[in-house]
Structures are given as structure tokens and as C-alpha cells.
Motif scaffolding. Structure first.
Motif, PDB file in Angstrom:
ATOM      1  N   GLU A  48       0.928  -1.365   0.102  1.00  0.00           N
ATOM      2  CA  GLU A  48       0.032  -0.109   0.105  1.00  0.00           C
ATOM      3  C   GLU A  48       1.007   1.260   0.036  1.00  0.00           C
ATOM      4  N   ARG A  83     -13.460   6.429   2.027  1.00  0.00           N
ATOM      5  CA  ARG A  83     -13.185   5.395   3.126  1.00  0.00           C
ATOM      6  C   ARG A  83     -14.566   4.680   3.298  1.00  0.00           C
ATOM      7  N   ARG A  84     -14.453   3.495   3.241  1.00  0.00           N
ATOM      8  CA  ARG A  84     -15.733   2.779   3.383  1.00  0.00           C
ATOM      9  C   ARG A  84     -15.504   2.157   4.723  1.00  0.00           C
ATOM     10  N   ASP A 139     -15.951  -1.804   6.114  1.00  0.00           N
ATOM     11  CA  ASP A 139     -14.826  -3.017   5.963  1.00  0.00           C
ATOM     12  C   ASP A 139     -13.310  -2.460   5.865  1.00  0.00           C
ATOM     13  N   SER A 192     -12.177  -0.463   3.319  1.00  0.00           N
ATOM     14  CA  SER A 192     -11.543  -0.300   2.149  1.00  0.00           C
ATOM     15  C   SER A 192     -11.466   1.496   1.938  1.00  0.00           C
ATOM     16  N   ARG A 193     -10.529   1.794   1.231  1.00  0.00           N
ATOM     17  CA  ARG A 193     -10.293   3.124   0.977  1.00  0.00           C
ATOM     18  C   ARG A 193      -9.393   3.463  -0.251  1.00  0.00           C
ATOM     19  N   THR A 253      -6.832   2.365  -4.969  1.00  0.00           N
ATOM     20  CA  THR A 253      -7.823   1.770  -4.425  1.00  0.00           C
ATOM     21  C   THR A 253      -7.281   0.607  -3.673  1.00  0.00           C
ATOM     22  N   ALA A 308      -8.882  -2.161  -1.375  1.00  0.00           N
ATOM     23  CA  ALA A 308     -10.220  -2.841  -1.172  1.00  0.00           C
ATOM     24  C   ALA A 308     -10.071  -3.975  -0.192  1.00  0.00           C
ATOM     25  N   ARG A 309     -10.946  -4.263   0.844  1.00  0.00           N
ATOM     26  CA  ARG A 309     -10.956  -5.303   1.576  1.00  0.00           C
ATOM     27  C   ARG A 309     -12.256  -5.940   1.678  1.00  0.00           C
ATOM     28  N   GLU A 345      -7.713  -9.012   0.486  1.00  0.00           N
ATOM     29  CA  GLU A 345      -7.327  -7.666   0.155  1.00  0.00           C
ATOM     30  C   GLU A 345      -6.743  -7.418  -1.413  1.00  0.00           C
TER      31      GLU A 345
END
Length: 143
Positions: free
Chosen positions: A51, A81-82, A85, A87-88, A108, A110-111, A136
Motif C-alpha cells: 500500500e 473510505r468505506r 470494511d 476499504s479506501r 484503491t 479494497a478489503r 485484500e
């Protein structure tokens, strides 16, 4: 035109000398992070997380594309950012430049958990994955 740097691949669709300048930029950014030092040099800092690697490449690419454009236009930042979970991502967009009419460099991360439908589809292709398994994914996009 597809460009590869190690395992990283970029698609570049531009014209003339700008294409060669962007190609050189992508190779330069990726190669510096992917090369290893000879053992005779001082120890290098600990490796970046993937990341952090993508975030650093995003910053470098934005700075270099802005310099190539030469108009003084700056990349905007739109972070998201979600909360459900973790995710960002970060979308960086340059608009109305001298060379770049509109371009973006986005990350991006994601998780999530694998749904029953996704687990069945993956298992049918020979990759046994259980429903509820965590995943991920990370991406660096250049548009």
C-alpha cells in the motif's frame, strides 16, 4: 501501448514525444522501487508495504505528470473510505492543463469477505475458496 516494469503493467495511449516521456517516467518510477542494492552498499531501509509503495508511486506520478504538463495546474485530491470494511482510496485528478486535458492517478485498497456466489465461481475455476474468507486487493490506475 503496454509498458511493463517488473510485475507492474501500465497502459499508455498518448501521441508523439509525450508517449516516450511518459514511458520513461513510468519505467523510472517503477524501476527505482523494484531494483535491489548490491550487498556492498549500506543496508537499505525496511521495505515498504505494498500500500505504501502504491501511495508513493501515486505521489511521484502526479508530480511528474504535472511537471510534464507545465501549465501550473495541480492534481486535486478526493479521498474516500468505506467504514464497513476499511476499504479506501485516493483519486487525484488534473484538469485543464496545457497538455493534459483531464487525467487521473488513483489508488484503491479494497478489503472484504468472499460471498457464497464468488466462492463457488472461484472454486469452479480450480481455486478452492471458502465462503467468508477475507481478501485484500490494491490498484494504482492511470487514466
Amino acid at each position: 501501448r503496454d509498458l511493463g516494469v517488473g510485475r507492474l503493467k501500465f497502459k499508455v495511449s498518448v501521441f508523439g514525444t509525450m508517449r516516450s516521456r511518459i514511458a520513461a517516467l513510468l519505467v523510472c518510477c517503477g524501476a527505482a522501487a523494484l531494483t535491489t542494492s548490491p550487498t556492498s552498499t549500506p543496508p537499505s531501509p525496511p521495505p515498504l508495504s505494498f500500500e505504501a509503495f502504491l501511495e508513493a508511486r501515486q505521489e511521484t506520478l502526479c508530480a511528474e505528470f504535472a511537471a510534464l504538463d507545465g501549465s501550473g495546474a495541480a492534481f486535486s485530491r478526493d479521498a474516500w473510505r468505506r467504514e464497513t470494511d476499511g476499504s479506501r482510496g485516493l483519486a487525484r485528478v488534473l484538469q485543464n492543463g496545457a497538455v493534459i486535458e483531464k487525467g487521473a492517478v488513483s489508488t484503491t485498497f479494497a478489503r472484504g469477505t468472499v460471498s457464497a456466489q464468488r466462492a463457488a465461481a472461484m472454486s469452479a475455476r480450480g481455486r478452492a475458496v471458502a465462503e467468508g474468507a477475507t481478501y485484500e486487493a490494491a490498484a494504482l490506475s492511470i487514466v
